[in-house]
Design a protein around this motif. Structure first.
Motif, PDB file in Angstrom:
ATOM      1  N   THR A   5       0.845  -1.188   0.000  1.00  0.00           N
ATOM      2  CA  THR A   5       0.000   0.000   0.000  1.00  0.00           C
ATOM      3  C   THR A   5       0.886   1.246   0.000  1.00  0.00           C
ATOM      4  OG1 THR A   5      -0.122  -0.053   2.409  1.00  0.00           O
ATOM      5  CG2 THR A   5      -1.908  -1.129   1.193  1.00  0.00           C
ATOM      6  N   LYS A   7       2.151   4.423   1.692  1.00  0.00           N
ATOM      7  CA  LYS A   7       2.281   4.883   3.077  1.00  0.00           C
ATOM      8  C   LYS A   7       2.349   6.406   3.171  1.00  0.00           C
ATOM      9  CE  LYS A   7       6.196   3.954   5.096  1.00  0.00           C
ATOM     10  NZ  LYS A   7       7.316   3.243   5.764  1.00  0.00           N
ATOM     11  N   HIS A   8       3.110   7.037   2.285  1.00  0.00           N
ATOM     12  CA  HIS A   8       3.298   8.485   2.348  1.00  0.00           C
ATOM     13  C   HIS A   8       3.299   9.087   0.943  1.00  0.00           C
ATOM     14  CE1 HIS A   8       4.228   8.431   6.584  1.00  0.00           C
ATOM     15  NE2 HIS A   8       5.289   7.662   6.415  1.00  0.00           N
ATOM     16  N   SER A  66       4.487   0.800   1.409  1.00  0.00           N
ATOM     17  CA  SER A  66       4.674   0.177   2.719  1.00  0.00           C
ATOM     18  C   SER A  66       5.902  -0.723   2.773  1.00  0.00           C
ATOM     19  CB  SER A  66       3.423  -0.631   3.092  1.00  0.00           C
ATOM     20  OG  SER A  66       3.099  -1.564   2.065  1.00  0.00           O
ATOM     21  N   ARG A  91      -5.260  12.464   0.816  1.00  0.00           N
ATOM     22  CA  ARG A  91      -6.283  11.576   1.396  1.00  0.00           C
ATOM     23  C   ARG A  91      -6.712  10.467   0.440  1.00  0.00           C
ATOM     24  NH1 ARG A  91     -10.467  16.136   2.519  1.00  0.00           N
ATOM     25  NH2 ARG A  91      -8.499  17.310   2.443  1.00  0.00           N
ATOM     26  N   GLU A  94      -2.793   7.985   0.151  1.00  0.00           N
ATOM     27  CA  GLU A  94      -2.260   7.219   1.278  1.00  0.00           C
ATOM     28  C   GLU A  94      -3.268   6.175   1.737  1.00  0.00           C
ATOM     29  OE1 GLU A  94       0.740  10.686   2.977  1.00  0.00           O
ATOM     30  OE2 GLU A  94      -1.127  10.281   4.059  1.00  0.00           O
ATOM     31  N   GLY A  95      -2.790   4.946   1.892  1.00  0.00           N
ATOM     32  CA  GLY A  95      -3.643   3.826   2.269  1.00  0.00           C
ATOM     33  C   GLY A  95      -4.139   3.008   1.099  1.00  0.00           C
ATOM     34  N   ALA A  96      -4.049   3.571  -0.111  1.00  0.00           N
ATOM     35  CA  ALA A  96      -4.479   2.822  -1.295  1.00  0.00           C
ATOM     36  C   ALA A  96      -3.418   1.800  -1.697  1.00  0.00           C
ATOM     37  CB  ALA A  96      -4.734   3.783  -2.453  1.00  0.00           C
ATOM     38  N   LYS A  97      -3.825   0.780  -2.427  1.00  0.00           N
ATOM     39  CA  LYS A  97      -2.859  -0.157  -2.983  1.00  0.00           C
ATOM     40  C   LYS A  97      -2.053   0.525  -4.086  1.00  0.00           C
ATOM     41  CE  LYS A  97      -5.348  -4.511  -2.170  1.00  0.00           C
ATOM     42  NZ  LYS A  97      -5.955  -5.697  -2.828  1.00  0.00           N
ATOM     43  N   ASP A 100      -3.816   0.817  -7.367  1.00  0.00           N
ATOM     44  CA  ASP A 100      -5.109   1.525  -7.449  1.00  0.00           C
ATOM     45  C   ASP A 100      -5.015   2.835  -8.234  1.00  0.00           C
ATOM     46  OD1 ASP A 100      -6.358  -0.444  -6.012  1.00  0.00           O
ATOM     47  OD2 ASP A 100      -6.416   0.658  -4.112  1.00  0.00           O
TER      48      ASP A 100
END
Length: 394
Positions: A5, A7-8, A66, A91, A94-97, A100
């Motif tokens: 994913t 991370k930053h 990640s 937003r 971050e957190g997406a694969k 994606d």
């Protein structure tokens, strides 16, 4: 393997050349009395820097996965773009694969629709998108062109944009594009000087070398038509971006009025599939010239190119170095590439995004083997000697 994913995401600014290639010092051909929409005002005629063409600077976008892999890209946008990335777009990233990319693009575009659509916002979205493609290539250990389906030819061939097409011919390029120097405000004398420059270059390069005019949005329909007809005697291959980007009706009329065989090209300052749909459906041009760092990135360029293919139009991206090379090598309707001559006198081949990128490939004798691009991602590194500034964080 499980896909990492993101991370930053981080946004930085840089000054001096590179992605904001107009940010040059004194004595550079790219700033020497070039016709612009501001040339109607004598005080802003001699230098494009005088009206602020170099105020934005370079935007650098980094995306870290990640697993520690970092992708990055550069475009124009500077501090304005950095603010948009850090305060708004982060937003959706971050957190997406890492895979994606399509979803991230759609969310970024729709979330900024009320203040975006084109210009600085699309430059910024493009920078993020290119960084995501760079990251995916690095995670998969594949060049971006492989992610796009692989090369359709063994090498790229280039024309050169600069002040010296005669030297470009000696360097092996297939053509030379001149920045038009005199616009409508300089009247008949300016028109005569433009044609004299073209005539001189035609005499130097012979009959078989392409010559083109880049008019940088600065003409009106009447002047552009007169210029095209006067230039026909000297075998002008195309007239580029003659009118303001939003004058679709003017472009459609110009295409009908230029001499038979002369091409009309535009699109450098257009964005998204919807902008290019207007150009294509209204019959505005023969070649579209999206800049992958401004039109929406690789994700959007895929859609733009497919639309052009359905209209039997060629796609020759505006000079953007490796970011367009990886795309052009995979498309049958992109038969050649632009190379911006960033040497101040246009007398040698130097990396376009120098000094910001390392390992940036350059044409040799106007050609570039596809194998040169066989490195993970876009295959370039940020120069650690360039001072990154992060004006915002989140």
């Amino acid at each position: 393997m499980s896909m990492p994913t993101i991370k930053h995401v981080r946004a930085f600014t840089l000054r001096g050349g590179g992605a904001d290639y107009h940010d040059q010092g004194d004595g550079h051909w790219i700033d020497d009395h070039i016709s612009t929409p501001m040339a109607k005002y004598p005080e802003y005629r001699q230098s494009r820097r005088s009206f602020g063409i170099n105020v934005l600077g370079t935007l650098v976008v980094e995306v870290e996965a990640s697993d520690g892999t970092v992708g990055f890209a550069v475009t124009t946008g500077g501090e304005l773009g950095a603010f948009i990335v850090e305060k708004h777009l982060a937003r959706f990233i971050e957190g997406a694969k890492v895979t994606d990319i399509e979803k991230i693009w759609d969310q970024m575009f729709n979330a900024t629709l009320y203040y975006g659509r084109k210009g600085i916002v699309l430059n910024t979205i493009s920078g993020v998108d290119l960084a995501l493609w760079d990251l995916l290539g690095k995670v998969r250990q594949e060049p971006v062109h492989q992610l796009l389906g692989g090369p359709v030819r063994d090498e790229l061939q280039f024309y050169a944009t600069g002040a010296r097409p005669d030297l470009a011919k000696e360097m092996g390029f297939i053509g030379g594009k001149l920045a038009l120097q005199h616009g409508p405000a300089e009247g008949e004398e300016g028109l005569r000087k433009n044609i004299e420059t073209l005539a001189t270059m035609r005499e130097r390069v012979g009959d078989d070398f392409w010559l083109m005019f880049d008019c940088w949005m600065s003409l009106d329909l009447n002047y552009a038509t007169r210029l095209a007809n006067a230039a026909s005697e000297f075998g002008l291959k195309w007239i580029e971006e003659a009118l303001p980007p939003d004058d679709y009706w003017g472009y459609a009329a110009l295409r009908q009025q230029v001499p038979s065989g002369m091409l009309v090209t535009t699109g450098e300052h257009e964005a998204t599939r919807w902008g290019f749909r207007m150009l294509l459906e209204m019959g505005c041009c023969d070649i579209i010239q999206p800049d992958v760092g401004w039109c929406g990135g690789i994700t959007e360029l895929i859609k733009i190119s497919a639309l052009a293919d359905a209209h039997n139009a060629l796609v020759v991206p505006h000079g953007s170095s490796v970011y367009s090379y990886h795309f052009v090598i995979t498309r049958t309707n992109s038969p050649f590439s632009e190379f911006l001559m960033m040497a101040p006198k246009a007398d040698q081949v130097v990396p376009m995004f120098n000094p910001q990128l390392l390992d940036e490939p350059i044409p040799i004798n106007g050609r570039m083997k596809a194998s040169v691009l066989d490195k993970p991602g876009f295959g370039v590194r940020l120069n650690p000697e360039c001072q990154l500034h992060r004006p915002y964080d989140h």
